[in-house]
Scaffold this motif. Structure first.
Motif, PDB file in Angstrom:
ATOM      1  N   GLU A  70     -11.133 -30.822   7.638  1.00  0.00           N
ATOM      2  CA  GLU A  70     -11.078 -29.546   6.908  1.00  0.00           C
ATOM      3  C   GLU A  70     -10.204 -28.548   7.645  1.00  0.00           C
ATOM      4  O   GLU A  70     -10.186 -28.543   8.874  1.00  0.00           O
ATOM      5  CB  GLU A  70     -12.477 -28.926   6.798  1.00  0.00           C
ATOM      6  N   ALA A  71      -9.553 -27.689   6.882  1.00  0.00           N
ATOM      7  CA  ALA A  71      -8.760 -26.623   7.492  1.00  0.00           C
ATOM      8  C   ALA A  71      -8.800 -25.386   6.612  1.00  0.00           C
ATOM      9  O   ALA A  71      -8.937 -25.473   5.395  1.00  0.00           O
ATOM     10  CB  ALA A  71      -7.321 -27.075   7.701  1.00  0.00           C
ATOM     11  N   ARG A  72      -8.686 -24.253   7.265  1.00  0.00           N
ATOM     12  CA  ARG A  72      -8.555 -22.968   6.586  1.00  0.00           C
ATOM     13  C   ARG A  72      -7.244 -22.365   7.065  1.00  0.00           C
ATOM     14  O   ARG A  72      -7.026 -22.220   8.266  1.00  0.00           O
ATOM     15  CB  ARG A  72      -9.742 -22.077   6.902  1.00  0.00           C
ATOM     16  N   ILE A  73      -6.388 -22.049   6.093  1.00  0.00           N
ATOM     17  CA  ILE A  73      -5.019 -21.651   6.407  1.00  0.00           C
ATOM     18  C   ILE A  73      -4.682 -20.360   5.678  1.00  0.00           C
ATOM     19  O   ILE A  73      -4.880 -20.257   4.468  1.00  0.00           O
ATOM     20  CB  ILE A  73      -4.027 -22.755   5.970  1.00  0.00           C
ATOM     21  N   LEU A  74      -4.175 -19.397   6.406  1.00  0.00           N
ATOM     22  CA  LEU A  74      -3.674 -18.169   5.810  1.00  0.00           C
ATOM     23  C   LEU A  74      -2.205 -18.417   5.470  1.00  0.00           C
ATOM     24  O   LEU A  74      -1.427 -18.831   6.333  1.00  0.00           O
ATOM     25  CB  LEU A  74      -3.805 -17.011   6.801  1.00  0.00           C
ATOM     26  N   VAL A  75      -1.835 -18.206   4.209  1.00  0.00           N
ATOM     27  CA  VAL A  75      -0.459 -18.420   3.762  1.00  0.00           C
ATOM     28  C   VAL A  75       0.113 -17.102   3.258  1.00  0.00           C
ATOM     29  O   VAL A  75      -0.491 -16.434   2.412  1.00  0.00           O
ATOM     30  CB  VAL A  75      -0.392 -19.496   2.653  1.00  0.00           C
ATOM     31  N   VAL A  76       1.269 -16.750   3.796  1.00  0.00           N
ATOM     32  CA  VAL A  76       1.968 -15.531   3.403  1.00  0.00           C
ATOM     33  C   VAL A  76       3.293 -15.971   2.800  1.00  0.00           C
ATOM     34  O   VAL A  76       4.089 -16.645   3.463  1.00  0.00           O
ATOM     35  CB  VAL A  76       2.208 -14.606   4.616  1.00  0.00           C
ATOM     36  N   GLU A  77       3.517 -15.601   1.527  1.00  0.00           N
ATOM     37  CA  GLU A  77       4.737 -16.018   0.844  1.00  0.00           C
ATOM     38  C   GLU A  77       5.056 -15.065  -0.299  1.00  0.00           C
ATOM     39  O   GLU A  77       4.214 -14.274  -0.710  1.00  0.00           O
ATOM     40  CB  GLU A  77       4.609 -17.446   0.303  1.00  0.00           C
ATOM     41  N   ARG A  78       6.267 -15.176  -0.795  1.00  0.00           N
ATOM     42  CA  ARG A  78       6.695 -14.379  -1.940  1.00  0.00           C
ATOM     43  C   ARG A  78       5.815 -14.695  -3.147  1.00  0.00           C
ATOM     44  O   ARG A  78       5.487 -15.849  -3.400  1.00  0.00           O
ATOM     45  CB  ARG A  78       8.160 -14.686  -2.259  1.00  0.00           C
ATOM     46  N   ARG A  79       5.426 -13.669  -3.893  1.00  0.00           N
ATOM     47  CA  ARG A  79       4.640 -13.861  -5.102  1.00  0.00           C
ATOM     48  C   ARG A  79       5.395 -14.796  -6.035  1.00  0.00           C
ATOM     49  O   ARG A  79       6.601 -14.724  -6.187  1.00  0.00           O
ATOM     50  CB  ARG A  79       4.412 -12.526  -5.807  1.00  0.00           C
ATOM     51  N   LEU A  92      -0.467 -28.356  14.327  1.00  0.00           N
ATOM     52  CA  LEU A  92      -0.861 -26.953  14.436  1.00  0.00           C
ATOM     53  C   LEU A  92      -2.362 -26.883  14.672  1.00  0.00           C
ATOM     54  O   LEU A  92      -3.143 -27.391  13.867  1.00  0.00           O
ATOM     55  CB  LEU A  92      -0.510 -26.198  13.154  1.00  0.00           C
ATOM     56  N   GLU A  93      -2.755 -26.258  15.755  1.00  0.00           N
ATOM     57  CA  GLU A  93      -4.162 -26.036  16.081  1.00  0.00           C
ATOM     58  C   GLU A  93      -4.537 -24.616  15.657  1.00  0.00           C
ATOM     59  O   GLU A  93      -3.678 -23.819  15.281  1.00  0.00           O
ATOM     60  CB  GLU A  93      -4.386 -26.218  17.587  1.00  0.00           C
ATOM     61  N   GLU A  94      -5.817 -24.315  15.733  1.00  0.00           N
ATOM     62  CA  GLU A  94      -6.290 -22.969  15.377  1.00  0.00           C
ATOM     63  C   GLU A  94      -5.483 -21.914  16.108  1.00  0.00           C
ATOM     64  O   GLU A  94      -5.227 -22.033  17.306  1.00  0.00           O
ATOM     65  CB  GLU A  94      -7.767 -22.819  15.725  1.00  0.00           C
ATOM     66  N   GLY A  95      -5.047 -20.902  15.341  1.00  0.00           N
ATOM     67  CA  GLY A  95      -4.297 -19.797  15.920  1.00  0.00           C
ATOM     68  C   GLY A  95      -2.799 -20.020  15.967  1.00  0.00           C
ATOM     69  O   GLY A  95      -2.049 -19.119  16.321  1.00  0.00           O
ATOM     70  N   GLU A 144       7.918 -19.018   4.000  1.00  0.00           N
ATOM     71  CA  GLU A 144       6.470 -19.197   3.867  1.00  0.00           C
ATOM     72  C   GLU A 144       5.880 -19.295   5.270  1.00  0.00           C
ATOM     73  O   GLU A 144       6.358 -20.075   6.095  1.00  0.00           O
ATOM     74  CB  GLU A 144       6.193 -20.468   3.071  1.00  0.00           C
ATOM     75  N   VAL A 145       4.851 -18.505   5.538  1.00  0.00           N
ATOM     76  CA  VAL A 145       4.207 -18.488   6.846  1.00  0.00           C
ATOM     77  C   VAL A 145       2.817 -19.112   6.711  1.00  0.00           C
ATOM     78  O   VAL A 145       2.052 -18.733   5.820  1.00  0.00           O
ATOM     79  CB  VAL A 145       4.070 -17.038   7.385  1.00  0.00           C
ATOM     80  N   PHE A 146       2.508 -20.082   7.587  1.00  0.00           N
ATOM     81  CA  PHE A 146       1.196 -20.725   7.646  1.00  0.00           C
ATOM     82  C   PHE A 146       0.536 -20.322   8.953  1.00  0.00           C
ATOM     83  O   PHE A 146       1.138 -20.503  10.017  1.00  0.00           O
ATOM     84  CB  PHE A 146       1.326 -22.248   7.671  1.00  0.00           C
ATOM     85  N   VAL A 147      -0.690 -19.823   8.889  1.00  0.00           N
ATOM     86  CA  VAL A 147      -1.460 -19.503  10.078  1.00  0.00           C
ATOM     87  C   VAL A 147      -2.745 -20.322   9.999  1.00  0.00           C
ATOM     88  O   VAL A 147      -3.552 -20.114   9.087  1.00  0.00           O
ATOM     89  CB  VAL A 147      -1.803 -18.002  10.161  1.00  0.00           C
ATOM     90  N   VAL A 148      -2.934 -21.241  10.930  1.00  0.00           N
ATOM     91  CA  VAL A 148      -4.141 -22.062  10.926  1.00  0.00           C
ATOM     92  C   VAL A 148      -5.269 -21.236  11.538  1.00  0.00           C
ATOM     93  O   VAL A 148      -5.229 -20.884  12.716  1.00  0.00           O
ATOM     94  CB  VAL A 148      -3.925 -23.381  11.702  1.00  0.00           C
ATOM     95  N   LEU A 149      -6.254 -20.917  10.711  1.00  0.00           N
ATOM     96  CA  LEU A 149      -7.389 -20.122  11.167  1.00  0.00           C
ATOM     97  C   LEU A 149      -8.525 -20.999  11.669  1.00  0.00           C
ATOM     98  O   LEU A 149      -9.268 -20.605  12.568  1.00  0.00           O
ATOM     99  CB  LEU A 149      -7.896 -19.231  10.031  1.00  0.00           C
ATOM    100  N   ALA A 150      -8.695 -22.169  11.058  1.00  0.00           N
ATOM    101  CA  ALA A 150      -9.745 -23.098  11.479  1.00  0.00           C
ATOM    102  C   ALA A 150      -9.279 -24.508  11.179  1.00  0.00           C
ATOM    103  O   ALA A 150      -8.686 -24.759  10.133  1.00  0.00           O
ATOM    104  CB  ALA A 150     -11.055 -22.797  10.752  1.00  0.00           C
ATOM    105  N   GLY A 151      -9.524 -25.422  12.096  1.00  0.00           N
ATOM    106  CA  GLY A 151      -9.133 -26.806  11.902  1.00  0.00           C
ATOM    107  C   GLY A 151      -7.787 -27.112  12.530  1.00  0.00           C
ATOM    108  O   GLY A 151      -7.247 -26.341  13.333  1.00  0.00           O
TER     109      GLY A 151
END
Length: 104
Positions: free
Chosen positions: A92-101, A71-74, A47-54
């Motif tokens: 608040e945080a916005r996080i892009l998560v990439v993982e297996r369906r 984890l800071e932005e980016g 599972e990959v977490f990318v912090v986009l904001a927050g």
């Protein structure tokens, strides 16, 4: 189909709600909004977490010991299959998560 989403203004009705961005083969890409911690869990794939904001404090266990990575932005965190982890946003945080369906 092209897709555009302003991640800085994305919100949700409750913590960890997500907007599906897309799928690549058997992998999902989702944008999550949260202001509360998730729960400890172990995925059946990476599972990959990318912090986009927050800011997010990622708690994880390594050799039975709890550790925390801020984890800071980016910044990106990779939880390998079987790694116990939980994300705690700082505000608040916005996080892009990439993982297996259908990953658990």
């Amino acid at each position: 189909m092209q897709f555009h989403l302003d991640t800085k203004s994305f919100t949700a009705e409750r913590a960890w709600d997500a907007r599906l961005i897309g799928e690549v083969d058997t992998v999902t890409i989702r944008l999550h909004w949260t202001d509360r911690p998730y729960r400890w869990h172990v995925n059946d794939g990476p599972e990959v977490f990318v912090v986009l904001a927050g800011t997010v404090d990622m708690h994880y266990r390594q050799a039975g010991e709890e550790k925390i990575q801020r984890l800071e932005e980016g910044q990106i965190f990779l939880a390998e299959e079987g790694d116990a982890h939980v994300a705690h946003p700082v505000g608040e945080a916005r996080i892009l998560v990439v993982e297996r369906r259908d990953s658990v």
